[in-house]
Design an enzyme around this catalytic site. Structure first.
Site, PDB file in Angstrom:
ATOM      1  N   HIS A 172      -7.068  -4.311   1.850  1.00  0.00           N
ATOM      2  CA  HIS A 172      -6.333  -4.886   2.971  1.00  0.00           C
ATOM      3  C   HIS A 172      -5.256  -5.843   2.475  1.00  0.00           C
ATOM      4  O   HIS A 172      -5.469  -6.596   1.523  1.00  0.00           O
ATOM      5  CB  HIS A 172      -7.275  -5.665   3.889  1.00  0.00           C
ATOM      6  CG  HIS A 172      -8.010  -4.806   4.867  1.00  0.00           C
ATOM      7  ND1 HIS A 172      -7.388  -3.856   5.651  1.00  0.00           N
ATOM      8  CD2 HIS A 172      -9.333  -4.774   5.216  1.00  0.00           C
ATOM      9  CE1 HIS A 172      -8.280  -3.276   6.427  1.00  0.00           C
ATOM     10  NE2 HIS A 172      -9.473  -3.798   6.179  1.00  0.00           N
ATOM     11  N   CYS A 246      -1.072  -1.820   2.734  1.00  0.00           N
ATOM     12  CA  CYS A 246      -0.112  -1.596   3.816  1.00  0.00           C
ATOM     13  C   CYS A 246       1.136  -2.456   3.634  1.00  0.00           C
ATOM     14  O   CYS A 246       1.090  -3.532   3.050  1.00  0.00           O
ATOM     15  CB  CYS A 246      -0.752  -1.927   5.159  1.00  0.00           C
ATOM     16  SG  CYS A 246      -2.145  -0.869   5.593  1.00  0.00           S
ATOM     17  N   ARG A 255       3.080   2.283   3.017  1.00  0.00           N
ATOM     18  CA  ARG A 255       2.213   1.857   1.924  1.00  0.00           C
ATOM     19  C   ARG A 255       3.044   1.301   0.765  1.00  0.00           C
ATOM     20  O   ARG A 255       4.109   1.831   0.434  1.00  0.00           O
ATOM     21  CB  ARG A 255       1.367   3.034   1.408  1.00  0.00           C
ATOM     22  CG  ARG A 255       0.370   3.558   2.428  1.00  0.00           C
ATOM     23  CD  ARG A 255      -0.698   2.549   2.769  1.00  0.00           C
ATOM     24  NE  ARG A 255      -1.656   3.089   3.745  1.00  0.00           N
ATOM     25  CZ  ARG A 255      -1.534   2.941   5.043  1.00  0.00           C
ATOM     26  NH1 ARG A 255      -0.483   2.292   5.556  1.00  0.00           N
ATOM     27  NH2 ARG A 255      -2.441   3.443   5.865  1.00  0.00           N
TER      28      ARG A 255
END
Length: 268
Positions: A172, A246, A255
């Protein structure tokens, strides 16, 4: 003709009704605003706090487990062999043979002491000194069982650390520990280490793909190369690591990809 008193009374009631509607609407908006603020606090602060604490506890648990296993094994007198610099270009036959020997030894050690990790199991520790990062690596990239715990996830069907091919990871960038929040700060020459029960593998950051499609599967192939932006990636087999997250921040539209090459392996 209507009496003036009756008209005045009805007007007052309409005005009072409008005031109640406006007041009630204001209360609803304030309540919604407070709930949204609490949701933002939960996502940006609480999930990070919980995930980071959980990830740190898992790292400590892995280190204790490995230390117990190391104490139980007989000591070996042979020293560890390390590389002599970043792997780049086509190595000389001597260096290539040495690198293959190191890889074979480490793979053998991994096969003998570490079974294939179970799905969602944390089995390694990723360290990135430039980012001050120390986080568990777990098998798979499930949000609920891996990424939302603050872990970094290993992509299914990519190689394990130290083995020929591509060891590809996801994490993340925002919320739930956000281990890859500052992945964009990595530069060529920065080191990335992966520690397992069998060995410690050191990779050197080689190149970055600032933005590509979330469906760009080429970046995690055995020889990583973007299918969306083919000028980014590699053309020859090697020992690679791929870090993905991300981008831009607080979105999941694209990405960001960072690649590195294996420099050394040190058995535990």
């Amino acid at each position: 003709m209507r009496a003036p008193g009756i008209v005045h009374h009805r007007t007052r009631r309409r005005r009072a009704l409008r005031r109640r509607v406006v007041w009630t609407g204001g209360e609803v908006l304030v309540t919604v605003g407070v709930l949204l603020m609490l949701l933002v606090v939960h996502q940006l602060w609480w999930t990070n706090r919980e995930a980071r604490q959980g990830a740190e506890r898992k790292v400590q648990a892995l280190e204790r487990e490995w230390e117990r296993g190391k104490s139980a094994r007989p000591r070996e007198s042979s020293p560890a062999v390390e590389g002599d610099g970043p792997v780049s270009g086509t190595p000389s036959p001597g260096r290539e043979k040495q690198r293959q020997t190191r890889t074979g030894d480490s793979e053998g050690a991994a096969n003998n002491t570490s079974p294939q990790p179970s799905w969602s199991q944390a089995y390694a520790v990723l360290r990135i000194p430039r980012l001050g990062l120390r986080v568990p690596v777990a098998e798979g990239v499930s949000k609920q069982n891996v990424l939302n715990k603050g872990y970094v996830g290993h992509y299914k069907d990519t190689q394990q650390p130290g083995r020929a091919g591509n060891f590809a990871l996801a994490g993340h960038r925002n919320t739930h520990g956000e281990p890859f929040r500052y992945l964009n700060r990595l530069r060529p020459g920065d080191t990335v280490t992966v520690e397992t029960e069998a060995a410690t593998f050191t990779y050197v950051v080689d190149r970055t793909l600032p933005q590509t499609s979330a469906r760009d599967g080429g970046v995690i192939r055995s020889v990583p190369r973007s299918t969306v932006r083919p000028s980014y990636g590699y053309t020859e087999p090697g020992y690679y690591i791929t870090l993905t997250t991300c981008t831009p921040e607080y979105t999941s539209r694209y990405r960001l990809v960072v690649w590195g090459k294996l420099r050394s392996m040190r058995p535990r």
